[in-house]
Design a protein around this motif. Sequence first.
Motif, PDB file in Angstrom:
ATOM      1  N   GLN A 230       0.840  -1.202   0.000  1.00  0.00           N
ATOM      2  CA  GLN A 230       0.000   0.000   0.000  1.00  0.00           C
ATOM      3  C   GLN A 230       0.872   1.247   0.000  1.00  0.00           C
ATOM      4  N   MET A 231       1.907   1.231   0.836  1.00  0.00           N
ATOM      5  CA  MET A 231       2.807   2.372   0.946  1.00  0.00           C
ATOM      6  C   MET A 231       3.519   2.624  -0.380  1.00  0.00           C
ATOM      7  N   ALA A 232       3.910   1.540  -1.061  1.00  0.00           N
ATOM      8  CA  ALA A 232       4.624   1.689  -2.336  1.00  0.00           C
ATOM      9  C   ALA A 232       3.753   2.388  -3.371  1.00  0.00           C
ATOM     10  N   ALA A 233       2.509   1.911  -3.514  1.00  0.00           N
ATOM     11  CA  ALA A 233       1.606   2.538  -4.490  1.00  0.00           C
ATOM     12  C   ALA A 233       1.330   3.980  -4.103  1.00  0.00           C
ATOM     13  N   ARG A 234       1.125   4.207  -2.826  1.00  0.00           N
ATOM     14  CA  ARG A 234       0.816   5.551  -2.334  1.00  0.00           C
ATOM     15  C   ARG A 234       1.989   6.488  -2.601  1.00  0.00           C
TER      16      ARG A 234
END
Lengths: 264, 236, 314
Positions: A230-234
Amino acid sequence: MKRRVPLLITFIMGVLMVVTFFIPREPFGSFEQRMMVWASILGGFTLLLGLDSLVKHHFRKIVRKRKDAFYSIVTLVALFGTLAAGIVTWAKYGTPLEFASLEQIGSFYWVYWWIMVPLQGTVFALLAFFIASAAYRAFRARTFDATLLLVAAILVMIGKMTMGTVPAAIILAVFLVAAGVYRFFIREPVLGVIFSSIGVALGVLLIVFPAAKIAEIAPQVQEWIMSVPQMAARRGILIGVTLGAVAMSIRIILGIERTYLSST
Amino acid sequence: MSFANLLGLWVAATLTIAILSFLYRDNPLYKFAEHVYVGVSAAYVIIYAAKFTMEQQLINVFKNNLISYIQNGSTTGLVEALLLIIPTILGILMLTRWAGPKIGWLSRWPIAFTIGLGAGLGITAGIQGVLLPQVQATVEPLWISPPSGLNLWTAIGSLIMIAGVVSTLIYFYFSRPHKGFIGVVSRVGIIFIMVSFGAAFGATVMARVSLLIGRLYFLVNEWIGGTIDFFKALSP
Amino acid sequence: MKFIRWLTKIDRRIIFLLMFGVVLVPILIDIPVETDVSPPVEAAYNAVDTLKPGSVIMLSVDYDATSYPECHPMIEAVSNHAFRNGLKIILVAHIPTGLPLGQAAVEEAALEYNELHKAEYESALSKALSTHPDTTSPGYRLAVEEAALANQKRYGIDYVNLGFRPGMVPIMVGMGREIRDFYAQDYKSTNVDSLPMMEGVHNYDDIALLASFAHGIQVETWIAYAGARYGQQIIAGVTGVVIPDLYPYLQSKQLTGLIGGLKGANEYESLLGRKGLGTKGMPAQSTAHILVIFLIVLGSIFEFILNIFSRRKS
């Protein structure tokens, strides 16, 4: 004249703010500070802008005896009543806020606590009901991407619970198996195998492992999802948005982007 | 509990139930509460603007600087007081919007000031505050010199993170058609984005449900509980 | 099949009623809550806990009543934690409709602390009286002041409320130089220089930690301006909606700690040993989540069945 002067002001202010960032020494430093103070003061005047259109709109409705004019009266009574309460409290205590304890409050604070807070809170609390309705009527796992989205959502929701983790995980296992079976029927056997086997494996793990262990792992799974994929996409989205914002700022300073002037 | 607070409790509960009645259908009670909300919010912002900007940032600062000049002969005080006239004028120009388009075009000057200032600050903040640190943090060492060494789980996480960031950025790059290698990478990007949106939805459900919990907690414990306590305290 | 089709089009007011029920029932019953603490919340807690007594912490009220059940327990918990550890609080607000909530949280934390230490305070006062019977003597006044410093939280000495200023970004940038340029007076128009706590506090260099309680982009703005430009250490207490946006900053260490949503408030309270709304609301949160998960899955399963049936038909 009407457009050139504002564009010039925008250019000068924009360039100066970049220059003062790189040269914090005097006189740039105190100049930048002064501009910050002026911008804050201007922000205060901007807060007042909406008042005129609100009062005019409701006043016109009352004068023209429109349908729903009663509600316009309600709005104006609430507006002027709260203003009066604010002025009275301000005069009495030297500030519109006066709070020694909930037993000693000015009338402005009374209006805030017993009218503003419940209204603000409840209007947004309605969203909980609409989210439940949307979850049932609109969120359907028709495609692989939608299934992935819903699985991620369910895993995060399970991770944020303090009880009932096992029943929720069982529902998730059922969902994965159902999604897998559905994929078989619509001739996507590979995805069907993947979903069904994950669902069955999850079901078996839920039977094998004790509930306490599941309850312990669920928040960790949720935390991993939030802090890695999630953090990567965000972060990707954040970098893209920031690049766009920086580009937009340069366009505004150079006068290429002028939409902010067109509303007057 | 005082009588004013008991009255407040009942006003708050009535307004809460009025808004919740919208769930059944739109009705006069809901409309009434909605319009009260609009009026009270607008008044609230006006009082705050008057108190914290007009009084504290303008009038009091002007007064104190002028007093400093009159009492101590401080020219700095006089200059500071006089310079405050500029933001005051800009603020009044902002309010010319009230007078319609004939004079309202003057409000473009303070708008331009604010927008230019924001844009200038935004460039440096965007690069220094977001772009550089975020890109730097994406490239994490897989192997840290002893005693840490290689932590497999952390290393896998770092690789997934790099893959996620790069594939997401490539997905949003629309200047090239998403075919071939770019097509595959952007497909991976969509997977990460779906996980991200799913997590966001899960977190949103938590947020919205919390708001409902807050309101129902108020109705049960503070309204009903508080009223019972009030009358219990009254009885001998 | 007709029955399933009917179920998919069921009146949404039935779903509203279900949601109402699953949230109401746990509120009526007192259900014990077991909490595990996540790393972001633990990091936020440690950021406050490791500050030296006497350090200044700035609480920024960037939320309002639309996020009351999530953000308010957080600011209450952090205020209690700060007072417990002898920290000094500066309260500021960028959302005007949130300032009274922040004020209420800090004032109530002060009242709670004073109530907890009332016995020690009164004992110290009577000791002061017995040591210095002359109540007008400087020795008595000094002993009373020492008693208050040790056992009471007082406005102007242990906490200040600087009020609301519009603009947000200019203030965040400007406070890096001098706080008084924006906050020459507190919320009651008292000159800030006359508040003992504000002596020597001029900018971010004098603020050990900034805690922003927000429901929007305010934390990201704090990080971009106060954090990146001036190196201010920041923790955040945010609503659920904002949590995913802040994980990149957590990983890059631009954000030291993150308290997210009602669960985050519950975790922070558990570390403090307090039982606030964060803890009391978790059973209802859990049952509501089960309902939403069940509805998502049920809706999708009905969709699968209807789709398979219509494909078979065609």
